[in-house]
Design a protein around this motif. Structure first.
Motif, PDB file in Angstrom:
ATOM      1  N   ALA A 188      36.377  36.470  43.529  1.00 25.75           N
ATOM      2  CA  ALA A 188      37.208  36.948  42.409  1.00 25.75           C
ATOM      3  C   ALA A 188      37.751  38.350  42.712  1.00 25.75           C
ATOM      4  O   ALA A 188      38.918  38.650  42.421  1.00 25.75           O
ATOM      5  N   ALA A 189      36.913  39.190  43.318  1.00 25.02           N
ATOM      6  CA  ALA A 189      37.364  40.546  43.654  1.00 25.02           C
ATOM      7  C   ALA A 189      38.493  40.478  44.687  1.00 25.02           C
ATOM      8  O   ALA A 189      39.481  41.221  44.597  1.00 25.02           O
ATOM      9  N   GLY A 218      41.759  39.647  43.139  1.00 24.13           N
ATOM     10  CA  GLY A 218      42.348  40.840  42.524  1.00 24.13           C
ATOM     11  C   GLY A 218      43.090  41.692  43.548  1.00 24.13           C
ATOM     12  O   GLY A 218      44.222  42.132  43.307  1.00 24.13           O
ATOM     13  N   ASP A 219      42.479  41.884  44.718  1.00 24.41           N
ATOM     14  CA  ASP A 219      43.141  42.645  45.791  1.00 24.41           C
ATOM     15  C   ASP A 219      44.444  41.957  46.213  1.00 24.41           C
ATOM     16  O   ASP A 219      45.448  42.618  46.496  1.00 24.41           O
ATOM     17  N   ARG A 276      46.380  40.012  44.468  1.00 27.28           N
ATOM     18  CA  ARG A 276      47.445  40.145  43.454  1.00 27.28           C
ATOM     19  C   ARG A 276      48.251  41.410  43.723  1.00 27.28           C
ATOM     20  O   ARG A 276      49.480  41.405  43.602  1.00 27.28           O
TER      21      ARG A 276
END
Ligand code: MD3
Ligand code: FE
Length: 202
Positions: free
Chosen positions: A24-25, A28-29, A31
């Motif tokens: 998930a992290a 985010g990166d 995106r």
């Protein structure tokens, strides 16, 4: 370096290398990478758009058009590629090397029906460096063979969080993605699959 759980046609397979929070992290990166360098569909040398949409981070991005496959130092919009996220470089440090960082993080996005035919990755200067691949999102059937077109192949399912290291004899193996199965992962809210490949280019 950590031992792979399995070896597939000489490729080191680390299933589940990233846990759910790590995946998930990373999304985010990515995106932020895609906001700076939007996905586009490269044209094949035959002038047909690829079904996989792509972008890159790092000093170089992979590119293709009627003139052929190559690395370029700008996004097609004319802007430099964004830096490779630190969390991505950390995977490379854990599994490949502390001495040399990759020059390119190619981001492949597979939406409905996207696939990648069998090919070799040979646009880089030094095949002594492996390629590292990270799978995110829906399950994909990955196919890998030998270094000659038309030889025997084997297939393996790549799932979200899996990491593959393509080095040694596997570095010049023919490989591709036969299909992606919609609805097999909840990581990406609108579905699909993302694959990152880290490459030393020059
Ligand atoms: C075997 N990507 O971007 S990753 C590519 O899932 C590419 O998007 C696929 O093939 C994908 O070029 C497969 C696994 C992979 C990556 C690089 C390789 C396998 C490889 C390089 C050499 C041999
Ligand atoms: Fe490839």
């Amino acid at each position: 370096m950590p031992e792979p759980a399995a070896t597939i046609s000489g490729a080191a397979f680390h299933p589940g290398w990233l846990d759910a929070a790590g995946q998930a992290a990373l999304v985010g990166d990515l995106r932020a990478v895609i906001a700076a360098a939007p996905l586009f569909a490269p044209l094949t040398p035959w002038g047909k758009p690829m079904s996989v949409r792509m972008t890159s981070a790092g000093r170089y991005g992979w590119y293709s058009d009627r003139r052929g496959y190559r690395y370029v130092d700008r996004h097609p919009a004319g802007t430099p590629w964004p830096p490779i996220p630190e969390r991505v470089l950390a995977i490379w440090r854990s599994l490949v090397s502390l001495d040399r960082m990759p020059d390119c993080c190619l981001v492949n996005f597979y939406g409905d029906g996207a696939r990648m035919g069998l090919h070799q990755d040979r646009d880089e200067a030094d095949f002594g460096w492996p390629v590292l691949s990270v799978s995110l999102g829906d399950d994909a059937r990955f196919r890998i063979g030998g270094t000659e077109r038309g030889g025997k192949t084997e297939s393996v399912w790549l799932r979200s969080g899996d990491v593959l290291i393509l080095g040694g004899a596997a570095r010049l193996a023919y490989h591709g993605i036969d299909r992606v199965v919609p609805g097999t992962s909840a990581l990406l809210p609108r579905g699909g699959r993302v694959n990152l490949t880290l490459r030393v280019v020059d």
